[in-house]
Design a protein around this motif. Structure first.
Motif, PDB file in Angstrom:
ATOM      1  N   ARG B  98       0.829  -1.203   0.000  1.00  0.00           N
ATOM      2  CA  ARG B  98       0.000   0.000   0.000  1.00  0.00           C
ATOM      3  C   ARG B  98       0.868   1.259   0.000  1.00  0.00           C
ATOM      4  NH1 ARG B  98      -1.596   3.209   3.911  1.00  0.00           N
ATOM      5  NH2 ARG B  98      -1.222   1.806   5.670  1.00  0.00           N
ATOM      6  N   LEU B  99       1.886   1.278   0.845  1.00  0.00           N
ATOM      7  CA  LEU B  99       2.762   2.457   0.937  1.00  0.00           C
ATOM      8  C   LEU B  99       3.461   2.727  -0.395  1.00  0.00           C
ATOM      9  CD1 LEU B  99       4.382   1.841   4.466  1.00  0.00           C
ATOM     10  CD2 LEU B  99       2.612   3.522   3.885  1.00  0.00           C
ATOM     11  N   LEU B 100       3.976   1.667  -1.016  1.00  0.00           N
ATOM     12  CA  LEU B 100       4.694   1.852  -2.281  1.00  0.00           C
ATOM     13  C   LEU B 100       3.742   2.290  -3.390  1.00  0.00           C
ATOM     14  CD1 LEU B 100       7.399   1.658  -3.798  1.00  0.00           C
ATOM     15  CD2 LEU B 100       6.864  -0.735  -4.296  1.00  0.00           C
ATOM     16  N   GLU B 101       2.555   1.674  -3.396  1.00  0.00           N
ATOM     17  CA  GLU B 101       1.552   2.011  -4.414  1.00  0.00           C
ATOM     18  C   GLU B 101       1.166   3.489  -4.314  1.00  0.00           C
ATOM     19  OE1 GLU B 101      -1.291  -1.096  -4.885  1.00  0.00           O
ATOM     20  OE2 GLU B 101      -2.838   0.270  -5.627  1.00  0.00           O
ATOM     21  N   GLU B 102       1.018   3.989  -3.079  1.00  0.00           N
ATOM     22  CA  GLU B 102       0.687   5.404  -2.883  1.00  0.00           C
ATOM     23  C   GLU B 102       1.788   6.309  -3.428  1.00  0.00           C
ATOM     24  OE1 GLU B 102      -1.951   4.713   1.184  1.00  0.00           O
ATOM     25  OE2 GLU B 102      -0.051   5.842   1.297  1.00  0.00           O
ATOM     26  N   LYS B 103       3.037   5.869  -3.257  1.00  0.00           N
ATOM     27  CA  LYS B 103       4.144   6.735  -3.690  1.00  0.00           C
ATOM     28  C   LYS B 103       4.344   6.741  -5.197  1.00  0.00           C
ATOM     29  CE  LYS B 103       6.856   6.711   0.580  1.00  0.00           C
ATOM     30  NZ  LYS B 103       6.666   8.075   1.114  1.00  0.00           N
ATOM     31  N   VAL B 104       4.174   5.566  -5.859  1.00  0.00           N
ATOM     32  CA  VAL B 104       4.500   5.520  -7.290  1.00  0.00           C
ATOM     33  C   VAL B 104       3.291   5.498  -8.217  1.00  0.00           C
ATOM     34  CG1 VAL B 104       6.763   4.472  -6.949  1.00  0.00           C
ATOM     35  CG2 VAL B 104       4.767   3.010  -7.319  1.00  0.00           C
ATOM     36  N   GLY B 105       2.102   5.238  -7.684  1.00  0.00           N
ATOM     37  CA  GLY B 105       0.923   5.253  -8.536  1.00  0.00           C
ATOM     38  C   GLY B 105       0.821   4.096  -9.521  1.00  0.00           C
ATOM     39  N   ILE B 106       1.457   2.976  -9.186  1.00  0.00           N
ATOM     40  CA  ILE B 106       1.329   1.746  -9.981  1.00  0.00           C
ATOM     41  C   ILE B 106       0.882   0.653  -9.012  1.00  0.00           C
ATOM     42  CG2 ILE B 106       2.567   0.029 -11.396  1.00  0.00           C
ATOM     43  CD1 ILE B 106       4.663   2.219 -11.999  1.00  0.00           C
ATOM     44  N   PRO B 107      -0.075  -0.213  -9.428  1.00  0.00           N
ATOM     45  CA  PRO B 107      -0.526  -1.256  -8.494  1.00  0.00           C
ATOM     46  C   PRO B 107       0.605  -2.196  -8.077  1.00  0.00           C
ATOM     47  CG  PRO B 107      -1.714  -1.412 -10.601  1.00  0.00           C
ATOM     48  CD  PRO B 107      -0.788  -0.246 -10.699  1.00  0.00           C
ATOM     49  N   VAL B 108       0.624  -2.566  -6.797  1.00  0.00           N
ATOM     50  CA  VAL B 108       1.720  -3.377  -6.246  1.00  0.00           C
ATOM     51  C   VAL B 108       1.154  -4.659  -5.621  1.00  0.00           C
ATOM     52  CG1 VAL B 108       3.565  -3.470  -4.517  1.00  0.00           C
ATOM     53  CG2 VAL B 108       3.078  -1.314  -5.699  1.00  0.00           C
ATOM     54  N   ALA B 109       1.761  -5.793  -5.950  1.00  0.00           N
ATOM     55  CA  ALA B 109       1.462  -7.057  -5.260  1.00  0.00           C
ATOM     56  C   ALA B 109       2.748  -7.544  -4.613  1.00  0.00           C
ATOM     57  CB  ALA B 109       0.933  -8.094  -6.233  1.00  0.00           C
ATOM     58  N   LEU B 110       2.603  -8.203  -3.466  1.00  0.00           N
ATOM     59  CA  LEU B 110       3.790  -8.595  -2.692  1.00  0.00           C
ATOM     60  C   LEU B 110       3.641 -10.025  -2.203  1.00  0.00           C
ATOM     61  CD1 LEU B 110       5.455  -6.484   0.079  1.00  0.00           C
ATOM     62  CD2 LEU B 110       4.417  -8.639   0.732  1.00  0.00           C
ATOM     63  N   THR B 111       4.740 -10.755  -2.183  1.00  0.00           N
ATOM     64  CA  THR B 111       4.720 -12.085  -1.564  1.00  0.00           C
ATOM     65  C   THR B 111       6.104 -12.368  -1.024  1.00  0.00           C
ATOM     66  OG1 THR B 111       4.006 -14.391  -1.876  1.00  0.00           O
ATOM     67  CG2 THR B 111       5.287 -13.416  -3.651  1.00  0.00           C
ATOM     68  N   ASN B 112       6.298 -13.561  -0.455  1.00  0.00           N
ATOM     69  CA  ASN B 112       7.641 -13.839   0.058  1.00  0.00           C
ATOM     70  C   ASN B 112       8.568 -14.323  -1.062  1.00  0.00           C
ATOM     71  OD1 ASN B 112       7.649 -16.706  -0.162  1.00  0.00           O
ATOM     72  ND2 ASN B 112       6.515 -16.889   1.746  1.00  0.00           N
ATOM     73  N   ASP B 113       9.843 -14.400  -0.785  1.00  0.00           N
ATOM     74  CA  ASP B 113      10.849 -14.704  -1.800  1.00  0.00           C
ATOM     75  C   ASP B 113      10.585 -16.040  -2.488  1.00  0.00           C
ATOM     76  OD1 ASP B 113      11.468 -13.938   0.903  1.00  0.00           O
ATOM     77  OD2 ASP B 113      13.488 -13.386   0.284  1.00  0.00           O
ATOM     78  N   ALA B 114      10.235 -17.051  -1.691  1.00  0.00           N
ATOM     79  CA  ALA B 114      10.093 -18.394  -2.256  1.00  0.00           C
ATOM     80  C   ALA B 114       8.862 -18.480  -3.150  1.00  0.00           C
ATOM     81  CB  ALA B 114      10.026 -19.429  -1.137  1.00  0.00           C
ATOM     82  N   ASN B 115       7.774 -17.819  -2.741  1.00  0.00           N
ATOM     83  CA  ASN B 115       6.594 -17.795  -3.600  1.00  0.00           C
ATOM     84  C   ASN B 115       6.892 -17.052  -4.895  1.00  0.00           C
ATOM     85  OD1 ASN B 115       5.080 -19.209  -1.759  1.00  0.00           O
ATOM     86  ND2 ASN B 115       4.070 -17.416  -0.893  1.00  0.00           N
ATOM     87  N   ALA B 116       7.650 -15.964  -4.787  1.00  0.00           N
ATOM     88  CA  ALA B 116       8.036 -15.224  -5.983  1.00  0.00           C
ATOM     89  C   ALA B 116       8.850 -16.129  -6.911  1.00  0.00           C
ATOM     90  CB  ALA B 116       8.835 -13.976  -5.609  1.00  0.00           C
TER      91      ALA B 116
END
Lengths: 320, 320
Positions: B98-116
């Motif tokens: 949410r914080l990153l999305e607010e700053k850059v205006g691009i939708p952000v999804a996040l997961t852990n390293d292994a799932n990535a």
């Protein structure tokens, strides 16, 4: 055009039970035939289709039946086959779903007993509204049906969910019917409880127990349950030992799929708190911190005498 | 309107690496900032957004970016938060996406390293076309990303897939960073290999090995690898021991989800046959009969230096 009924068929080694089921999980009519008397699967399927036609005619018409769901030992959902089931007389690979569909003219889907139980809990039972849970069936053996993201886990070959055969004791583990040693099933099944009882009687000669009045080779899990209910310390200890191994296994299962609940199904689940308390305590103390106090342990909410047919019938709603 | 690019961000304890990636998995442009210098997550996110804006401006425009995928330690896909990550300076729960999305205006999804990593293998790597597989990351710790029926397994809380913390030794198991004992990670990680080396050196005083020339406390898995490559018997034995425990674990994982393949990813996977051969032999000899000779063991096909960013970027295609 929304068909209101499905048929559930539970293929057991001794009996095959069928029922017509509505959307609420009410069994409108049921019947059964002997499985084991039929040496040829075709004769068996003739008798089974005759019974299906009879109970459909007594209740409704075939065009009101959405599908037939079959729960069978070693049933493979992808192929619709029963494959090398040790407890059935028909050997090799039986294309059960296709053969039955040809005879009765209703679409048939098939899976193994434990997967059928999981679909049953999700459709009519303790897992309604859940998308991630595991059903553990505690009977003669230990089976499992795993649901992830609202879908049953079949794996790439249709055989996923053999949690009775994860290894719980890597040294001096008990010999399993699968040919390996230390499987969960050798400890946490009804036969596992009887084996534990025989071990305790032999290894603790000084501990009194009413189980000593039963010839060791004939002791069943029911005997241990009955003794525990009258306060027999050894019998209670046997359930604690069983629940402890099950709880250790559950902590590992949670690390895999992080389910909302693990649901106990089948004969041994009737032991209630005798088994649930040690399972709960051991699971919680073995869980990784992020999973603690999150996972519900529940008993099946399907009425026992109907559970197998209901579980199988739930698959009938999913046929294409 | 089909946006052609995504951004992948790999948040590591020391560095954060980002890259703009196209549909074929080509990294068009990349950059990095130091993670650990930022005591406040907001300062860090300011620097990170500045870098994102720079490399986007050098390559394309923001409206051509479908989404940002972030792989982060203890990243939770459901909440978009980094939760209690032991290797990051920011404590507690950080609503990173949410914080990153607010700053850059691009939708952000996040997961852990292994799932990535698992999504990366499915999108660009060894698991293309597969619907059921498991990625095991063998680094400082052991992580996992599990895919069932084409979907990542997140579990009911977003924390599924902690296969580094299944218990492999229930008696006298090694103490794990998680506070429990006997976890797979204590044996099959890079640090686990180094621990095994120290044990072997102490417990087999008569066995010669070039590892004896290294101060025991400083031995790394790289030292063991280098020794094994020159034919050092003790070093090879250390990899056989590591692979054996990993193979035992894999046999249990197969009983759970019956994957088409298990894919090794991360530092230790570079040991190649030194680790793969004992894994393969032990897994096969421990598998339940119905699973034998079915499960592929593969190495990651993502180029190592790019793998973390590529894996994270693949999540960018999935943002809503």
């Amino acid at each position: 055009m929304d068909k209101p009924y499905v048929i559930g068929i539970d293929v057991g080694g001794t009996n095959t039970v069928i029922g017509i089921v509505d959307k609420r999980g009410q069994i409108l009519r049921s019947g059964s035939i002997k499985t084991a008397v039929h040496a040829e699967v075709n004769d068996y399927l003739d008798d089974l289709s005759k019974l299906i036609n009879e109970i459909v005619a007594e209740t409704t018409t075939k065009d009101q039946i959405k599908g037939i769901g079959v729960g069978a030992p070693n049933g493979n959902y992808f192929s619709g086959s029963i494959e090398f089931a040790p407890n059935l007389r028909w050997k090799g690979i039986i294309p059960f779903a296709r053969l039955l569909e040809e005879k009765v003219g209703i679409p048939v889907a098939l899976t193994n007993d434990a997967n059928a139980a999981a679909i049953g809990e999700m459709t009519y039972g303790a897992a309604r509204g859940m998308k991630d849970f595991i059903v553990i069936t505690l009977g003669t053996g230990v089976g499992s049906g795993i649901v992830v993201n609202g879908q049953l886990v079949y794996g790439h070959d249709g055989f996923a969910g053999e949690l009775g055969h994860v290894i719980m004791r890597r040294n001096n583990g008990r010999l399993c019917g699968c040919g390996r040693t230390g499987c969960l099933e050798t400890y946490a099944s009804a036969t596992g409880v009887a084996r534990t009882a025989r071990e305790y009687l032999e290894l603790r000669p000084d501990m009194p127990s009413q189980l000593r009045s039963i010839p060791a080779e004939t002791i069943t899990s029911k005997d241990v349950f009955d003794a525990a209910m009258t306060g027999d310390e050894m019998a209670k200890e046997i359930f604690r030992f069983t629940g402890k191994i099950l709880g250790e296994a559950f902590a590992d299962f949670v690390a895999f799929s992080s389910p909302e609940a693990i649901i106990l199904f089948g004969g041994l689940a009737k032991a209630g708190d005798l088994i649930m308390k040690p399972v709960q305590e051991t699971m919680e103390s073995n869980l990784l911190a992020i999973f603690k106090n999150k996972v519900k342990l529940l008993f099946s909410e399907l009425k026992e005498s109907d559970a197998a047919v209901l579980g199988a019938s739930a698959l009938g709603w999913e046929v294409k």
